[in-house]
Design an enzyme around this catalytic site. Structure first.
Site, PDB file in Angstrom:
ATOM      1  N   CYS A  20       0.814  -1.215   0.000  1.00 34.40           N
ATOM      2  CA  CYS A  20       0.000   0.000   0.000  1.00 34.40           C
ATOM      3  C   CYS A  20       0.850   1.268   0.000  1.00 34.40           C
ATOM      4  O   CYS A  20       0.324   2.355  -0.209  1.00 34.40           O
ATOM      5  CB  CYS A  20      -0.935  -0.006   1.202  1.00 34.40           C
TER       6      CYS A  20
HETATM    7  C1  LIG Z   1       0.109  -4.809   2.844  1.00 31.29           C
HETATM    8  S1  LIG Z   1       1.143  -6.175   3.112  1.00 31.29           S
HETATM    9  C2  LIG Z   1      -0.022  -7.485   3.082  1.00 31.29           C
HETATM   10  C3  LIG Z   1      -0.563  -7.853   4.398  1.00 31.29           C
HETATM   11  C4  LIG Z   1      -1.473  -9.039   4.406  1.00 31.29           C
HETATM   12  N1  LIG Z   1      -2.543  -8.907   3.437  1.00 31.29           N
HETATM   13  C5  LIG Z   1      -2.095  -9.281   5.772  1.00 31.29           C
HETATM   14  O1  LIG Z   1      -3.305  -9.160   5.904  1.00 31.29           O
HETATM   15  O2  LIG Z   1      -1.344  -9.563   6.720  1.00 31.29           O
HETATM   16  C6  LIG Z   1       1.900  -6.368   1.550  1.00 31.29           C
HETATM   17  C7  LIG Z   1       2.894  -7.506   1.505  1.00 31.29           C
HETATM   18  O3  LIG Z   1       3.319  -7.694   0.160  1.00 31.29           O
HETATM   19  C8  LIG Z   1       4.619  -8.212   0.206  1.00 31.29           C
HETATM   20  N2  LIG Z   1       5.224  -8.085  -1.143  1.00 31.29           N
HETATM   21  C9  LIG Z   1       5.726  -6.965  -1.719  1.00 31.29           C
HETATM   22  N3  LIG Z   1       6.188  -7.252  -2.953  1.00 31.29           N
HETATM   23  C10 LIG Z   1       5.966  -8.576  -3.156  1.00 31.29           C
HETATM   24  C11 LIG Z   1       6.248  -9.453  -4.229  1.00 31.29           C
HETATM   25  N4  LIG Z   1       6.837  -9.027  -5.344  1.00 31.29           N
HETATM   26  N5  LIG Z   1       5.883 -10.756  -4.097  1.00 31.29           N
HETATM   27  C12 LIG Z   1       5.295 -11.203  -2.969  1.00 31.29           C
HETATM   28  N6  LIG Z   1       5.012 -10.414  -1.909  1.00 31.29           N
HETATM   29  C13 LIG Z   1       5.344  -9.106  -2.001  1.00 31.29           C
HETATM   30  C14 LIG Z   1       5.277  -7.361   1.267  1.00 31.29           C
HETATM   31  O4  LIG Z   1       6.435  -7.981   1.770  1.00 31.29           O
HETATM   32  C15 LIG Z   1       4.152  -7.258   2.307  1.00 31.29           C
HETATM   33  O5  LIG Z   1       4.284  -8.240   3.301  1.00 31.29           O
END
Ligand SMILES: C[S@@+](CC[C@H](N)C(=O)[O-])C[C@H]1O[C@@H](n2cnc3c(N)ncnc32)[C@H](O)[C@@H]1O
Length: 375
Positions: free
Chosen positions: A134
């Site tokens: 986000c």
């Molecule tokens: C907003 S958090 C999501 C939180 C999750 N939905 C929860 O409810 O706990 C976004 C996540 O996306 C991961 N992320 C970022 N880029 C990514 C990628 N290319 N592949 C997989 N995960 C990724 C980040 O590490 C982060 O943990």
């Protein structure tokens, strides 16, 4: 810090921080950790009560950007099973594996990167859910949107188009609904999916679902079949004020009462916990804004120097005698049950907590999606 402080305030906070470190050292050295706790905790909220475990509904999910598992946990408690969970960071993968050893968790820069994943093998999975990072849209950041390399919406859309689930759920910060991002949302989320999915877009507030924290998020929910879409209803609050348009609701869960702290004649939901993994110095605070500081102060809860355990938090109370939080206290304010453990150092645990969808909110969305797909 993402908010402005005067030099004078900065100096004051710096001095407080140094004094506090010195006190911590002294208190621990004096072996005063065995004195009776300054804050007797009783009757703490059990977030599991906000999301009773339902029987499996036969529907499967693919989880993207799973983080510390907020969305995953809410969906699981609503009866969904997970086919796999993708997450870039190893520490999040450790959290998911430790809590759910039987899940197929794909984490790390190779196995966990959605940019490298082939999703067609998941065709037949009922749901794709995820909260793409986000930061590109958050008011706490630069709001670079599509130009931010962390913008992962294209990957989310690619996954939905490859898997063709019966429904998808995506969550993000409300900043994404700013006028500034109107054309981004239209071109990158709505346009590529709209001829295959009926899309709902709505905001939910965590404190309307029993979470003791003020936290608003936006959800996009899409259904492939018109019949399922016609049955979908946006979740309505379960908790709120008297005289709500939604009828009789349970009273809001306030921060002090939920933490099990004694009545001081003042209580309200906590301010939004800070999102993000790495503050400027991998901070162990959850303070989100200057305005929040006032509320934490009135709550007599200290939002900095969060400790790994209750014992350590007790061992060195802040100078003003307010309640110092542990990771478990922050997790509770986010709606995670006590038995959901976060791996990593304190700042990593707080990053996972602050980035997550509050599980009871995920649960509320999951219930409505399940109803639409199964009734
Ligand atoms: C907003 S958090 C999501 C939180 C999750 N939905 C929860 O409810 O706990 C976004 C996540 O996306 C991961 N992320 C970022 N880029 C990514 C990628 N290319 N592949 C997989 N995960 C990724 C980040 O590490 C982060 O943990």
């Amino acid at each position: 810090m993402p908010y402005d402080l005067t030099e004078e305030q900065r100096d004051r906070y710096r001095a407080t921080s140094i004094r506090s470190q010195q006190r911590k050292r002294a208190l621990l050295e004096e072996g005063k950790t065995v004195r009776p706790p300054a804050h007797q905790l009783s009757g703490r909220l059990d977030p599991n009560d906000l999301m009773p475990q339902l029987e499996q509904n036969g529907l499967t999910c693919l989880s993207l950007f799973s983080g510390g598992g907020g969305l995953d946990l809410g969906f699981e408690r609503a009866g969904f099973a997970h086919a796999a969970s993708y997450e870039l960071l190893d520490v999040c993968g450790e959290t998911l594996n430790a809590n759910r050893p039987d899940w197929d968790v794909r984490s790390g820069t190779d196995a966990g990167d959605v940019m490298k994943a082939a999703f067609s093998p998941f065709r037949g999975v009922d749901i794709v859910h995820g909260g793409p990072p986000c930061q590109p849209f958050s008011i706490a950041g630069k709001q670079a949107g599509a130009d931010d390399p962390r913008n992962m919406w294209a990957e989310y859309v690619r996954c939905v188009l490859q898997v063709r689930p019966r429904a998808f759920i995506a969550e993000n910060v409300v900043g994404l609904l700013d006028r500034k991002f109107e054309s981004f949302v239209q071109q990158n989320i709505v346009d590529p999916l709209t001829d295959k999915y009926t899309i709902f877009k709505f905001k939910l507030a965590a404190h309307d679902f029993g979470v003791p924290q003020a936290r608003r998020r936006v959800f996009f929910v899409g259904f492939r079949a018109k019949r399922d879409a016609a049955r979908f209803e946006v979740p309505i609050p379960t908790h709120g004020d008297e005289g709500s348009v939604f009828g009789p609701l349970l009273p809001r869960n306030t921060a002090r009462r939920s933490l099990g702290l004694p009545d001081i004649g003042y209580d309200e939901v906590s301010p939004t916990l800070r999102s993000g993994f790495t503050g400027p110095r991998n901070t162990t605070g959850v303070l989100n804004s200057k305005a929040a500081l006032k509320i934490w102060h009135s709550l007599q809860v200290w939002p900095n120097g969060v400790q790994p355990s209750r014992g350590l938090a007790e061992a060195y109370p802040p100078e003003n005698g307010h309640f110092r939080m542990s990771v478990a206290d922050c997790a509770l304010l986010q709606g995670f049950p006590e038995d959901w453990k976060f791996s990593g150092a304190v700042y990593q645990a707080l990053g996972q907590i602050g980035n997550s969808v509050c599980p009871p909110v995920a649960y509320a969305v999951a219930l409505q999606v399940a109803r639409a797909l199964t009734e």
